[in-house]
Design a protein around this motif. Structure first.
Motif, mmCIF file in Angstrom:
data_model
loop_
_atom_site.group_PDB
_atom_site.id
_atom_site.type_symbol
_atom_site.label_atom_id
_atom_site.label_comp_id
_atom_site.label_asym_id
_atom_site.label_seq_id
_atom_site.Cartn_x
_atom_site.Cartn_y
_atom_site.Cartn_z
ATOM 1 N N PHE A 1 0.602 0.221 11.824
ATOM 2 C CA PHE A 1 1.605 1.028 12.521
ATOM 3 C C PHE A 1 2.933 0.310 12.376
ATOM 4 O O PHE A 1 3.175 -0.708 13.022
ATOM 5 N N GLY A 2 3.787 0.798 11.465
ATOM 6 C CA GLY A 2 5.002 0.055 11.129
ATOM 7 C C GLY A 2 4.594 -1.224 10.419
ATOM 8 O O GLY A 2 3.929 -1.199 9.383
ATOM 9 N N ASN A 3 4.952 -2.357 10.986
ATOM 10 C CA ASN A 3 4.571 -3.662 10.437
ATOM 11 C C ASN A 3 3.475 -4.324 11.257
ATOM 12 O O ASN A 3 3.187 -5.508 11.071
ATOM 13 N N THR A 4 2.863 -3.565 12.183
ATOM 14 C CA THR A 4 1.850 -4.119 13.079
ATOM 15 C C THR A 4 0.450 -3.687 12.656
ATOM 16 O O THR A 4 0.229 -2.519 12.315
ATOM 17 N N SER A 5 -0.485 -4.625 12.671
ATOM 18 C CA SER A 5 -1.884 -4.321 12.351
ATOM 19 C C SER A 5 -2.684 -4.185 13.632
ATOM 20 O O SER A 5 -2.504 -4.961 14.580
ATOM 21 N N LEU A 6 -3.571 -3.184 13.671
ATOM 22 C CA LEU A 6 -4.412 -2.951 14.834
ATOM 23 C C LEU A 6 -5.870 -2.880 14.397
ATOM 24 O O LEU A 6 -6.181 -2.401 13.306
#
Length: 261
Positions: A223-228
């Motif tokens: 999500f954008g530059n974030t990993s989940l």
């Protein structure tokens, strides 16, 4: 799991392939999808794997959505497609005593005709689908099919009839090119996961809420530059919208039909 399984159509339109685990027999849904790199070159637009330069147009024969016309690549900061606006001018019956229905053709975006008069409407063939009755020429979408169909005199009740039904194409790459480029999340209305109604992108107020990865899926959402991880949620600015990493690599969101639900 039904909502997660419905993401299959979303991923299929982007050219992604299912990633399954032989050890997971609890569901028929894939644990994740492997997607092609949607923007190898950020200075180009991409549709179905084909690159388009700034101001170049997608050939209409390649577009799978009859409501997407004259789509041109625009690269000004973020790649996007600009398409001609389709304004369906529907004819309404001004005589309240006369019954009319609008008729469609399979590859049309707008209605192509009108049948008026009780006798004329009554003479049309009918199709019974999902407990509803449609007149010849009317359009409908059978439940859980990802198909749009036209009631015809030859309708045999099966969605595999290419003369009466076609696959729904959401035009995701065309209408949300810039959102895909930014790794934003598709928003679906309620439990409907056929076509996203919008995308939501990360903001300064977005926060990740870590959850439980009960299926021990190793693939992650971006999500954008974030990993989940699977089971994680992310807060977004859109009211009544919840976003979660269900089936990587996209975070998917559901918006309540009414905020007081």
């Amino acid at each position: 799991m039904s909502t997660e399984c419905n993401l299959a159509g979303f991923y299929a339109e982007l050219g992604c392939t299912a990633v399954t685990s032989a050890a997971d027999n609890s569901t028929d849904c894939p644990e994740a999808y492997a997607c092609p790199k949607l923007h190898p070159d950020p200075s180009m637009c991409y549709y179905r794997g084909v690159p388009y330069k700034d101001r170049s147009m997608i050939p209409q024969s390649a577009v799978k959505n009859p409501c997407s016309l004259a789509c041109q690549c625009s690269v000004s900061g973020k790649p996007s497609f600009d398409c001609a606006a389709v304004d369906c001018v529907e004819t309404f019956d001004t005589d309240m005593q006369q019954e009319c229905i609008k008729t469609y053709e399979l590859e049309s975006c707008c209605s192509t005709g009108t049948v008026c008069g009780k006798d004329a409407v009554a003479a049309l063939k009918t199709c019974e689908v999902d407990g509803k009755t449609y007149r010849e020429g009317e359009a409908f979408e059978p439940k859980n099919s990802r198909k749009t169909c036209i009631c015809t005199a030859q309708w045999n009740g099966t969605i595999d009839d290419s003369a009466s039904c076609r696959d729904i194409n959401c035009g995701i790459e065309i209408h949300y090119q810039d959102k895909l480029f930014q790794n934003c999340a598709p928003i679906f209305l309620g439990s409907d996961s056929v076509c996203p109604i919008a995308f939501t992108c990360p903001t300064n107020t977005s926060k990740v809420i870590r959850g439980l990865n009960l299926r021990a899926v190793s693939s992650q959402c971006v999500f954008g530059n974030t990993s989940l991880s699977v089971g994680d949620e992310v807060t977004v600015d859109e009211e009544c919208t919840k976003c979660r990493c269900n089936v990587p690599p996209f975070v998917s969101c559901s918006r309540k039909i009414a905020c007081n639900e």
